[in-house]
Scaffold this motif. Structure first.
Motif, short mmCIF file in Angstrom:
data_model
loop_
_atom_site.label_atom_id
_atom_site.label_comp_id
_atom_site.label_asym_id
_atom_site.label_seq_id
_atom_site.Cartn_x
_atom_site.Cartn_y
_atom_site.Cartn_z
N GLY A 1 0.81 -1.21 0.00
CA GLY A 1 0.00 0.00 0.00
C GLY A 1 0.84 1.26 0.00
O GLY A 1 0.55 2.22 -0.73
N LEU A 2 1.91 1.27 0.81
CA LEU A 2 2.76 2.45 0.88
C LEU A 2 3.52 2.68 -0.42
O LEU A 2 3.77 3.82 -0.82
CB LEU A 2 3.75 2.29 2.04
CG LEU A 2 3.13 2.38 3.44
CD1 LEU A 2 4.12 1.92 4.50
CD2 LEU A 2 2.68 3.80 3.73
N ARG B 1 -3.46 7.98 -7.28
CA ARG B 1 -4.17 9.23 -7.01
C ARG B 1 -5.49 9.00 -6.31
O ARG B 1 -6.09 9.93 -5.80
CB ARG B 1 -4.43 9.97 -8.33
CG ARG B 1 -3.16 10.41 -9.07
CD ARG B 1 -3.50 11.16 -10.32
NE ARG B 1 -2.30 11.62 -11.02
CZ ARG B 1 -2.33 12.29 -12.17
NH1 ARG B 1 -3.50 12.58 -12.74
NH2 ARG B 1 -1.20 12.67 -12.73
N ARG B 2 -5.94 7.77 -6.30
CA ARG B 2 -7.23 7.46 -5.69
C ARG B 2 -7.06 6.42 -4.59
O ARG B 2 -6.13 5.61 -4.62
CB ARG B 2 -8.21 6.93 -6.74
CG ARG B 2 -8.50 7.89 -7.90
CD ARG B 2 -9.47 7.23 -8.86
NE ARG B 2 -8.96 5.94 -9.31
CZ ARG B 2 -9.70 5.04 -9.99
NH1 ARG B 2 -10.98 5.29 -10.23
NH2 ARG B 2 -9.16 3.90 -10.38
N ARG B 3 -8.00 6.46 -3.66
CA ARG B 3 -8.00 5.46 -2.59
C ARG B 3 -8.21 4.07 -3.15
O ARG B 3 -7.64 3.10 -2.66
CB ARG B 3 -9.11 5.82 -1.59
CG ARG B 3 -9.31 4.78 -0.48
CD ARG B 3 -10.57 5.07 0.30
NE ARG B 3 -10.89 4.00 1.24
CZ ARG B 3 -10.72 4.06 2.54
NH1 ARG B 3 -10.23 5.16 3.08
NH2 ARG B 3 -11.04 3.04 3.31
N LEU C 1 -5.93 2.62 5.31
CA LEU C 1 -6.50 3.42 4.23
C LEU C 1 -7.19 4.67 4.77
O LEU C 1 -7.10 5.75 4.17
CB LEU C 1 -7.50 2.58 3.43
CG LEU C 1 -6.90 1.46 2.57
CD1 LEU C 1 -8.00 0.57 2.03
CD2 LEU C 1 -6.08 2.04 1.43
N ASN C 2 -7.85 4.53 5.91
CA ASN C 2 -8.49 5.70 6.53
C ASN C 2 -7.45 6.75 6.94
O ASN C 2 -7.68 7.95 6.82
CB ASN C 2 -9.32 5.28 7.73
CG ASN C 2 -10.56 4.51 7.33
OD1 ASN C 2 -11.03 4.62 6.20
ND2 ASN C 2 -11.09 3.72 8.25
N ALA C 3 -6.31 6.26 7.44
CA ALA C 3 -5.24 7.19 7.82
C ALA C 3 -4.71 7.94 6.61
O ALA C 3 -4.46 9.15 6.66
CB ALA C 3 -4.10 6.44 8.51
N LEU C 4 -4.56 7.23 5.50
CA LEU C 4 -4.13 7.88 4.27
C LEU C 4 -5.15 8.91 3.79
O LEU C 4 -4.80 10.02 3.39
CB LEU C 4 -3.89 6.84 3.18
CG LEU C 4 -2.73 5.86 3.38
CD1 LEU C 4 -2.67 4.89 2.22
CD2 LEU C 4 -1.42 6.61 3.51
N THR C 5 -6.43 8.54 3.85
CA THR C 5 -7.49 9.44 3.39
C THR C 5 -7.56 10.68 4.27
O THR C 5 -7.69 11.81 3.77
CB THR C 5 -8.84 8.71 3.40
OG1 THR C 5 -8.74 7.53 2.59
CG2 THR C 5 -9.94 9.60 2.85
#
Length: 236
Positions: A83-84, A91-93, A203-207
């Motif tokens: 993921g990283l 550019r998108r989740r 993913l939530n942390a990234l968002t």
């Protein structure tokens, strides 16, 4: 000593098919122990890695998180590294989520490896026991047919009780194998669920980080626009 004699007599009376059932028991026990140790270590490593990575994710330090996950051998570290790595180009989740799902598909077979053999061994032990009993009964009826009529009933009852030893031993092996198979499946499912939850949190942390960055960028642009539109001070 008496217990030893009872066990030895039980195996002798069970017939030849007791041997493959013992082999099945040994293989099943080895797989069960190996899988239990592997899954337990995996659970501990995943929890330790998540506790180490969480501060980096909360601070938005994805480079630091990358250093931690890339060095770890934990299952969840492999997924988060995917993921990283995708964060740099995606550019998108959805793109990051897809990359992590692909990594999860690579990891799950390692978690489920060899566990399904326990159910197969349980079925084999039961069938081997039944086969040994049936063959023993065939031999018993063949022997009784040539015996003295006065002794037939006694010989037949003794032969049947002996023939049942193989079925009994097969069931004694099959029942624990089925139970252990169920326990290991539950443990594997718990690990998979934990990985999925950690992936969602990641993913939530990234968002959240992306939203904060956009908000900060928007506030800076607004301040710059206001400064440009403000009238220049007039000198007396």
């Amino acid at each position: 000593m008496e217990a030893y004699n009872v066990i030895v007599g039980f195996f002798k009376n069970g017939g030849v098919f007791m041997i493959p059932i013992v082999v099945i028991l040994a293989l099943g026990a080895a797989i069960a122990v190996e899988r239990w140790i592997y899954l337990t270590i995996t659970t501990v490593k995943n929890k330790a890695l998540w506790n180490s990575v969480t501060p980096y994710l909360k601070a938005g330090n994805f480079a630091g998180a990358m250093q931690v996950t890339s060095k770890s051998r934990a299952v969840i570290g492999h997924i988060m590294t995917y993921g990283l790595n995708r964060v740099r180009s995606a550019r998108r989740r959805e793109d990051i989520e897809q990359a992590m799902e692909e990594s999860l598909m690579e990891v799950l077979p390692r978690l489920e490896k060899r566990t399904h053999y326990l159910a197969t061994f349980a079925n084999m032990a039961t069938l081997m026991g039944l086969l040994g009993t049936i063959i023993g009964l065939i031999d018993a009826f063949t022997a009784v047919s040539n015996a003295n009529p006065a002794e037939k009933a006694e010989l037949l009852s003794a032969s049947i009780s002996i023939g049942m030893n193989c079925t009994a031993f097969g069931l004694m092996v099959a029942i624990p194998l089925v139970l252990v198979h169920s326990i290991l499946q539950s443990k594997t499912q718990a690990i998979a669920t934990g990985i999925e939850m950690a992936s969602v949190k990641f993913l939530n942390a990234l968002t959240d980080r992306a939203v904060h960055a956009k908000a900060a960028l928007g506030a800076g642009a607004a301040e710059e626009f206001v400064s440009r539109q403000a009238p220049a001070p007039q000198h007396a």
